[in-house]
Design a protein around this motif. Structure first.
Motif, PDB file in Angstrom:
ATOM      1  N   ALA A  97      14.686  41.353 -33.465  1.00 22.91           N
ATOM      2  CA  ALA A  97      13.997  41.842 -34.656  1.00 22.91           C
ATOM      3  C   ALA A  97      13.161  43.075 -34.299  1.00 22.91           C
ATOM      4  O   ALA A  97      13.461  43.787 -33.356  1.00 22.91           O
ATOM      5  N   THR A  98      12.114  43.320 -35.052  1.00 27.46           N
ATOM      6  CA  THR A  98      11.286  44.503 -34.835  1.00 27.46           C
ATOM      7  C   THR A  98      10.494  44.380 -33.540  1.00 27.46           C
ATOM      8  O   THR A  98      10.205  43.274 -33.079  1.00 27.46           O
ATOM      9  N   PRO A  99      10.107  45.518 -32.945  1.00 28.47           N
ATOM     10  CA  PRO A  99       9.302  45.479 -31.720  1.00 28.47           C
ATOM     11  C   PRO A  99       7.990  44.748 -31.933  1.00 28.47           C
ATOM     12  O   PRO A  99       7.384  44.827 -32.998  1.00 28.47           O
ATOM     13  N   GLU A 100       7.552  44.042 -30.910  1.00 29.03           N
ATOM     14  CA  GLU A 100       6.308  43.282 -30.975  1.00 29.03           C
ATOM     15  C   GLU A 100       5.394  43.706 -29.828  1.00 29.03           C
ATOM     16  O   GLU A 100       5.834  43.808 -28.682  1.00 29.03           O
ATOM     17  N   PRO A 101       4.118  43.949 -30.098  1.00 27.13           N
ATOM     18  CA  PRO A 101       3.178  44.243 -29.004  1.00 27.13           C
ATOM     19  C   PRO A 101       2.881  42.968 -28.222  1.00 27.13           C
ATOM     20  O   PRO A 101       2.880  41.864 -28.781  1.00 27.13           O
ATOM     21  N   LEU A 102       2.651  43.120 -26.931  1.00 28.50           N
ATOM     22  CA  LEU A 102       2.259  41.965 -26.131  1.00 28.50           C
ATOM     23  C   LEU A 102       0.802  41.623 -26.437  1.00 28.50           C
ATOM     24  O   LEU A 102      -0.050  42.498 -26.512  1.00 28.50           O
ATOM     25  N   VAL A 103       0.550  40.332 -26.619  1.00 34.49           N
ATOM     26  CA  VAL A 103      -0.798  39.875 -26.951  1.00 34.49           C
ATOM     27  C   VAL A 103      -1.485  39.253 -25.744  1.00 34.49           C
ATOM     28  O   VAL A 103      -2.604  39.610 -25.384  1.00 34.49           O
ATOM     29  N   TYR A 104      -0.806  38.324 -25.082  1.00 29.00           N
ATOM     30  CA  TYR A 104      -1.362  37.656 -23.894  1.00 29.00           C
ATOM     31  C   TYR A 104      -0.204  37.199 -23.020  1.00 29.00           C
ATOM     32  O   TYR A 104       0.106  36.010 -22.941  1.00 29.00           O
ATOM     33  N   PRO A 105       0.482  38.138 -22.374  1.00 27.69           N
ATOM     34  CA  PRO A 105       1.650  37.785 -21.567  1.00 27.69           C
ATOM     35  C   PRO A 105       1.259  37.018 -20.308  1.00 27.69           C
ATOM     36  O   PRO A 105       0.404  37.469 -19.543  1.00 27.69           O
ATOM     37  N   VAL A 106       1.869  35.859 -20.116  1.00 30.52           N
ATOM     38  CA  VAL A 106       1.497  35.011 -18.987  1.00 30.52           C
ATOM     39  C   VAL A 106       2.631  34.791 -17.990  1.00 30.52           C
ATOM     40  O   VAL A 106       2.393  34.330 -16.876  1.00 30.52           O
ATOM     41  N   ASP A 107       3.864  35.099 -18.375  1.00 30.05           N
ATOM     42  CA  ASP A 107       4.960  34.946 -17.435  1.00 30.05           C
ATOM     43  C   ASP A 107       6.044  35.966 -17.731  1.00 30.05           C
ATOM     44  O   ASP A 107       6.172  36.451 -18.871  1.00 30.05           O
ATOM     45  N   VAL A 108       6.810  36.288 -16.706  1.00 32.21           N
ATOM     46  CA  VAL A 108       7.904  37.241 -16.825  1.00 32.21           C
ATOM     47  C   VAL A 108       9.054  36.733 -15.971  1.00 32.21           C
ATOM     48  O   VAL A 108       8.848  36.118 -14.931  1.00 32.21           O
ATOM     49  N   ALA A 109      10.280  36.972 -16.445  1.00 28.72           N
ATOM     50  CA  ALA A 109      11.467  36.526 -15.716  1.00 28.72           C
ATOM     51  C   ALA A 109      12.595  37.501 -15.966  1.00 28.72           C
ATOM     52  O   ALA A 109      12.593  38.249 -16.965  1.00 28.72           O
ATOM     53  N   VAL A 110      13.572  37.502 -15.069  1.00 32.03           N
ATOM     54  CA  VAL A 110      14.717  38.408 -15.155  1.00 32.03           C
ATOM     55  C   VAL A 110      15.985  37.570 -15.166  1.00 32.03           C
ATOM     56  O   VAL A 110      16.162  36.681 -14.320  1.00 32.03           O
ATOM     57  N   ASP A 111      16.886  37.840 -16.129  1.00 34.48           N
ATOM     58  CA  ASP A 111      18.121  37.063 -16.192  1.00 34.48           C
ATOM     59  C   ASP A 111      19.170  37.668 -15.261  1.00 34.48           C
ATOM     60  O   ASP A 111      18.947  38.735 -14.657  1.00 34.48           O
TER      61      ASP A 111
ATOM     62  N   VAL B 103      11.091  39.375  -9.724  1.00 33.80           N
ATOM     63  CA  VAL B 103      11.685  40.514  -9.024  1.00 33.80           C
ATOM     64  C   VAL B 103      12.795  41.072  -9.902  1.00 33.80           C
ATOM     65  O   VAL B 103      13.653  40.321 -10.382  1.00 33.80           O
ATOM     66  N   ASP B 104      12.786  42.409 -10.129  1.00 36.82           N
ATOM     67  CA  ASP B 104      13.842  42.989 -10.951  1.00 36.82           C
ATOM     68  C   ASP B 104      15.063  43.332 -10.091  1.00 36.82           C
ATOM     69  O   ASP B 104      15.072  43.102  -8.871  1.00 36.82           O
ATOM     70  N   ARG B 105      16.089  43.877 -10.699  1.00 45.04           N
ATOM     71  CA  ARG B 105      17.348  44.116  -9.993  1.00 45.04           C
ATOM     72  C   ARG B 105      17.228  45.200  -8.926  1.00 45.04           C
ATOM     73  O   ARG B 105      18.041  45.268  -8.006  1.00 45.04           O
ATOM     74  N   GLU B 106      16.210  46.046  -9.033  1.00 44.71           N
ATOM     75  CA  GLU B 106      16.000  47.097  -8.046  1.00 44.71           C
ATOM     76  C   GLU B 106      15.090  46.654  -6.909  1.00 44.71           C
ATOM     77  O   GLU B 106      14.793  47.436  -5.998  1.00 44.71           O
ATOM     78  N   GLY B 107      14.612  45.423  -6.978  1.00 52.34           N
ATOM     79  CA  GLY B 107      13.733  44.925  -5.929  1.00 52.34           C
ATOM     80  C   GLY B 107      12.271  45.179  -6.172  1.00 52.34           C
ATOM     81  O   GLY B 107      11.426  44.888  -5.309  1.00 52.34           O
TER      82      GLY B 107
ATOM     83  N   ASP C 270      21.699  39.361 -15.721  1.00 53.66           N
ATOM     84  CA  ASP C 270      22.134  40.708 -16.108  1.00 53.66           C
ATOM     85  C   ASP C 270      21.040  41.756 -15.917  1.00 53.66           C
ATOM     86  O   ASP C 270      21.239  42.932 -16.220  1.00 53.66           O
ATOM     87  N   GLY C 271      19.880  41.308 -15.457  1.00 56.76           N
ATOM     88  CA  GLY C 271      18.771  42.232 -15.238  1.00 56.76           C
ATOM     89  C   GLY C 271      17.841  42.398 -16.415  1.00 56.76           C
ATOM     90  O   GLY C 271      16.883  43.176 -16.336  1.00 56.76           O
ATOM     91  N   ALA C 272      18.085  41.684 -17.522  1.00 58.74           N
ATOM     92  CA  ALA C 272      17.209  41.783 -18.691  1.00 58.74           C
ATOM     93  C   ALA C 272      15.867  41.097 -18.408  1.00 58.74           C
ATOM     94  O   ALA C 272      15.821  40.066 -17.736  1.00 58.74           O
ATOM     95  N   VAL C 273      14.811  41.678 -18.939  1.00 62.16           N
ATOM     96  CA  VAL C 273      13.450  41.186 -18.701  1.00 62.16           C
ATOM     97  C   VAL C 273      12.979  40.365 -19.894  1.00 62.16           C
ATOM     98  O   VAL C 273      13.056  40.819 -21.047  1.00 62.16           O
ATOM     99  N   PHE C 274      12.461  39.168 -19.616  1.00 60.42           N
ATOM    100  CA  PHE C 274      11.937  38.268 -20.649  1.00 60.42           C
ATOM    101  C   PHE C 274      10.483  37.951 -20.341  1.00 60.42           C
ATOM    102  O   PHE C 274      10.081  37.873 -19.171  1.00 60.42           O
ATOM    103  N   VAL C 275       9.699  37.751 -21.398  1.00 57.49           N
ATOM    104  CA  VAL C 275       8.262  37.531 -21.255  1.00 57.49           C
ATOM    105  C   VAL C 275       7.828  36.340 -22.097  1.00 57.49           C
ATOM    106  O   VAL C 275       8.252  36.197 -23.256  1.00 57.49           O
TER     107      VAL C 275
END
Length: 284
Positions: free
Chosen positions: A33-47, A254-258, A49-54
């Motif tokens: 959907a539409t872009p969303e600003p981060l409010v209180y990001p507490v975790d991040v992960a990479v799938d 860790v992202d795909r580039e290290g 395919d290299g996509a970033v999830f928060v």
């Protein structure tokens, strides 16, 4: 002790019944959907395919970085006792879904690509499920910060107690696949029903999360120290980054580039950190 267990069980049953009644019918959010600003990001992960999830705790959401901005994958209702109200950690499951821990509702959830949220069946003994990881078998590991226990949730809801760990925060695996737990003091390796410290007396102040880098080092986020610590393969601890722009570094991946990706709840951003300590913010 028995009275305390009985009281915890009653609270847990009440919270579970209130939560289960709301899962599925209210929580289906269209992805992309539409872009969303981060409010209180507490975790991040990479799938894979290299996509970033928060995981955004105060937005009650799982978001994906697309085209330079974050877009909602799944969003809770934002009311107490509803799923994702207290989303804390995320991990990728074998079937491509995401697993999320939610200590506010005392539950673990799966989230699919369409945004459907489902509670994972368990034995209703979780009080504050926090750090999570998915084993190669597909079983979900979760630490409970109140009961100080590492538990394994198998398909169908069967739950096994793995080991007692004081003040656990996060789960990961070492290079050989052994379970590692970050506590409020150090990193410990799990062997059978016991643990042994990887680092004897690290300078951690309030560690949040840890990740194993392909270079063999562990990297640990520390909210109070405003730091990312490097724990080398020989156990030496140094600060990779300390102080500004970090304010409250929490989740790490860790992202795909290290590079390291760090969710900073108070800076309201995801930082990308090179192994030289260069820090930039990603997404909008």
């Amino acid at each position: 002790m028995l009275n305390e267990l009985a009281r915890t069980s009653r609270i847990r049953r009440y919270m579970s019944s209130r939560t289960s009644a709301l899962v599925g019918s209210l929580l289906l959010f269209a992805a992309g959907a539409t872009p969303e600003p981060l409010v209180y990001p507490v975790d991040v992960a990479v799938d894979p395919d290299g996509a970033v999830f928060v995981a955004d705790h105060e937005a009650h959401s799982l978001l994906k970085l697309e085209g330079g901005s974050f877009k909602t994958v799944a969003k809770g209702q934002g009311l107490p006792r509803t799923p994702l109200y207290g989303i804390r950690h995320i991990a990728r499951a074998k079937d491509g879904k995401w697993v999320a821990s939610d200590p506010a509702t005392m539950k673990l959830y799966t989230i699919d690509g369409a945004g459907k949220i489902e509670a994972i069946a368990d034995d209703e003994r979780f009080v504050t499920p926090w750090g999570i990881a998915v084993e190669p078998s597909g079983d979900v590991l979760a630490v409970d910060r109140v009961t100080h226990r590492l538990r394994r949730v198998k398909a169908g809801g069967k739950v096994e107690d793995v080991v007692d760990v004081r003040a656990p925060r996060a789960i990961l695996f070492d290079k050989d696949g052994a379970i590692v737990v970050l506590t409020d003091k150090t990193l410990v390796r799990v062997s059978g029903n016991s643990t042994s410290p990887i680092v004897a007396t690290p300078p951690f102040e309030f560690p949040h999360d840890a990740v194993l880098h392909p270079n063999g080092s562990y990297y640990v986020t520390d909210g109070y120290a405003k730091a990312v610590w490097q724990v080398s393969p020989d156990g030496k601890v140094t600060s990779l980054v300390k102080g500004e722009p970090l304010i409250s570094p929490q989740g790490i991946a860790v992202d795909r580039e290290g590079n390291l990706l760090v969710a900073d709840a108070h800076a309201k951003t995801i930082f990308q950190i090179t192994l030289k300590g260069e820090v930039t913010s990603i997404g909008k």
